[in-house]
Scaffold this active site. Sequence first.
Site, short mmCIF file in Angstrom:
data_model
loop_
_atom_site.label_atom_id
_atom_site.label_comp_id
_atom_site.label_asym_id
_atom_site.label_seq_id
_atom_site.Cartn_x
_atom_site.Cartn_y
_atom_site.Cartn_z
N ARG A 1 0.82 -1.21 0.00
CA ARG A 1 0.00 0.00 0.00
C ARG A 1 0.86 1.26 0.00
O ARG A 1 0.47 2.28 -0.58
CB ARG A 1 -0.95 0.00 1.21
CG ARG A 1 -1.99 1.11 1.14
CD ARG A 1 -2.98 1.03 2.28
NE ARG A 1 -2.40 1.44 3.56
CZ ARG A 1 -3.12 1.83 4.61
NH1 ARG A 1 -4.44 1.83 4.54
NH2 ARG A 1 -2.52 2.17 5.73
N TYR B 1 -11.35 6.14 -6.17
CA TYR B 1 -11.14 7.00 -5.02
C TYR B 1 -10.09 8.09 -5.22
O TYR B 1 -9.78 8.86 -4.30
CB TYR B 1 -10.80 6.19 -3.76
CG TYR B 1 -9.64 5.23 -3.87
CD1 TYR B 1 -8.33 5.65 -3.70
CD2 TYR B 1 -9.87 3.88 -4.11
CE1 TYR B 1 -7.28 4.77 -3.77
CE2 TYR B 1 -8.82 2.99 -4.19
CZ TYR B 1 -7.52 3.44 -4.02
OH TYR B 1 -6.48 2.54 -4.10
N HIS C 1 -15.34 2.95 1.05
CA HIS C 1 -14.02 2.34 0.87
C HIS C 1 -13.87 1.11 1.75
O HIS C 1 -13.47 0.04 1.28
CB HIS C 1 -12.89 3.33 1.18
CG HIS C 1 -11.54 2.69 1.00
ND1 HIS C 1 -10.90 2.01 2.02
CD2 HIS C 1 -10.76 2.57 -0.10
CE1 HIS C 1 -9.76 1.52 1.56
NE2 HIS C 1 -9.65 1.84 0.28
N ARG D 1 -12.96 0.74 7.98
CA ARG D 1 -11.94 1.56 8.65
C ARG D 1 -11.89 2.98 8.11
O ARG D 1 -11.41 3.89 8.78
CB ARG D 1 -10.56 0.90 8.54
CG ARG D 1 -9.97 0.86 7.16
CD ARG D 1 -8.56 0.25 7.16
NE ARG D 1 -7.95 0.27 5.83
CZ ARG D 1 -8.11 -0.66 4.91
NH1 ARG D 1 -8.85 -1.73 5.18
NH2 ARG D 1 -7.53 -0.57 3.74
N GLU E 1 -10.63 -8.06 4.06
CA GLU E 1 -9.60 -8.48 3.10
C GLU E 1 -8.37 -9.04 3.79
O GLU E 1 -7.77 -10.00 3.34
CB GLU E 1 -9.20 -7.29 2.21
CG GLU E 1 -8.19 -7.66 1.14
CD GLU E 1 -7.81 -6.49 0.24
OE1 GLU E 1 -7.00 -6.69 -0.68
OE2 GLU E 1 -8.33 -5.37 0.45
N HIS F 1 -13.99 -8.79 -1.67
CA HIS F 1 -13.03 -9.69 -1.02
C HIS F 1 -13.74 -10.60 -0.01
O HIS F 1 -13.86 -11.79 -0.24
CB HIS F 1 -11.87 -8.94 -0.36
CG HIS F 1 -11.09 -8.08 -1.29
ND1 HIS F 1 -10.48 -8.59 -2.42
CD2 HIS F 1 -10.84 -6.74 -1.28
CE1 HIS F 1 -9.87 -7.60 -3.06
NE2 HIS F 1 -10.09 -6.47 -2.40
N ASP G 1 -9.26 -6.13 -9.87
CA ASP G 1 -8.75 -5.32 -8.77
C ASP G 1 -7.51 -4.52 -9.14
O ASP G 1 -7.60 -3.48 -9.78
CB ASP G 1 -8.50 -6.23 -7.56
CG ASP G 1 -8.30 -5.47 -6.27
OD1 ASP G 1 -8.20 -4.25 -6.30
OD2 ASP G 1 -8.23 -6.11 -5.20
#
Length: 425
Positions: A58, A97, A181, A184, A211, A245, A296
């Site tokens: 990420r 996003y 999203h 969290r 996920e 997911h 994805d």
Amino acid sequence: MATPTAVPDPTAVVPVATPDGHWRLPGLPNLHSHAFQRAMAGLAERQSKPEDSFWTWRELMYRFAGRLDPDSQYAVARQLYAEMLEAGFTTVCEFHYLHHQPDGRPYDDPAAMSKSLIAAARDTGIRLTLLPVLYMSGGFDGRPLGERQRRFGHSLDGYLSLLQSLRALRDPTLEVGVALHSLRAVPADAITALVAAISDESMPVHIHIAEQIGEVQECESLRGARPVQWLLANAPVDPDWTLVHATHLVPTEVQGIVASGATVAICPTTEANLGDGLFPLREFLGAGGHWGVGSDSHVSVSPVEELRWLEYGQRLSTRRRNIAVSSGQPSTGTLLYTQALAGGLRACGQGGAAAADHLVIDGQAPALAGARETDVLDRFVFAGNRPLVRETHVAGQCPVRDGRHRDGDAIAARYRQALARLLAD
């Protein structure tokens, strides 16, 4: 929310032989796409630390995302969507996003990044279900967005304004839904408020959920429940919803998703690439769940590979063969393809219109030599890696002939130019 548009009975999908010796199949929806990540595929395959995981990947993704603008995103998305059409995807659900400039300031047109994706889809000829993402916080504890997340963020009012402007652009090949999203990134009260704000309209609702193990553990710690468990108890999850997911489930969550009527978007090649884990497919199929596939992060752009590795992951974990079957359908390829089609049509919100889109696959290819109606889908999914799609038909148009997109060379040239700029030091 209302029940989605009716789609064909998944048991009714049968390959059709064409007069010139080829086979006609329905095109598949791609239920989960982050288009910009196509340009970074293969760039995160060097170890940064021994415990590399989704969370270290990420960090690279954030750095890369910070370089895109509407023009470069258009070039990347157009390349991706042409590849999808060549591979046999006819609809894409774009989980979008990258809304603002890298420092978080809106563009002069707040919908500029969204419109670049719409233009890319229209110019390539793929159906698009655009899912602008609500992203508000940096974690379950409600902490503010980090510096590299600022371009993702919206207030609820700002998000609803964007959504309204985009829904005004809908046409026969463009649907616009909503995306949360993740749990969290969207506080509980914002989920409640968003659901109330859209309750008068039926539209697709997608969310990343369960996920990674770390996400499950943090949700349990701070919300007192597992992510899917919490969502089912606190949101009106119904057939309009798609859970992306949903990798880490316990049996009660499997049953809860099935009872809700929601669809699960499984992304096998990305989930494998990121080391996320394996979706409990056998249990979900046994309970009668709805599902489809997505590419994805686009380390692969192939419905065949997504379906193949969905099955192969189950075989590796159970040390058995032919997992995706039922008492009425012993063909693994047929069950995978037809259920992915049915679940995909439910989740993309384009219903019967998208069901008419189709492929022509190469009946003269060695992989299909001597093929019969009863084994075409098994061969298509499991017999090698040579591309078999000759034509792709979407909304009465044929953007792919002889296996190539009509504008493939020009699209690739612009993509190469954009990538050179994105990767420049």
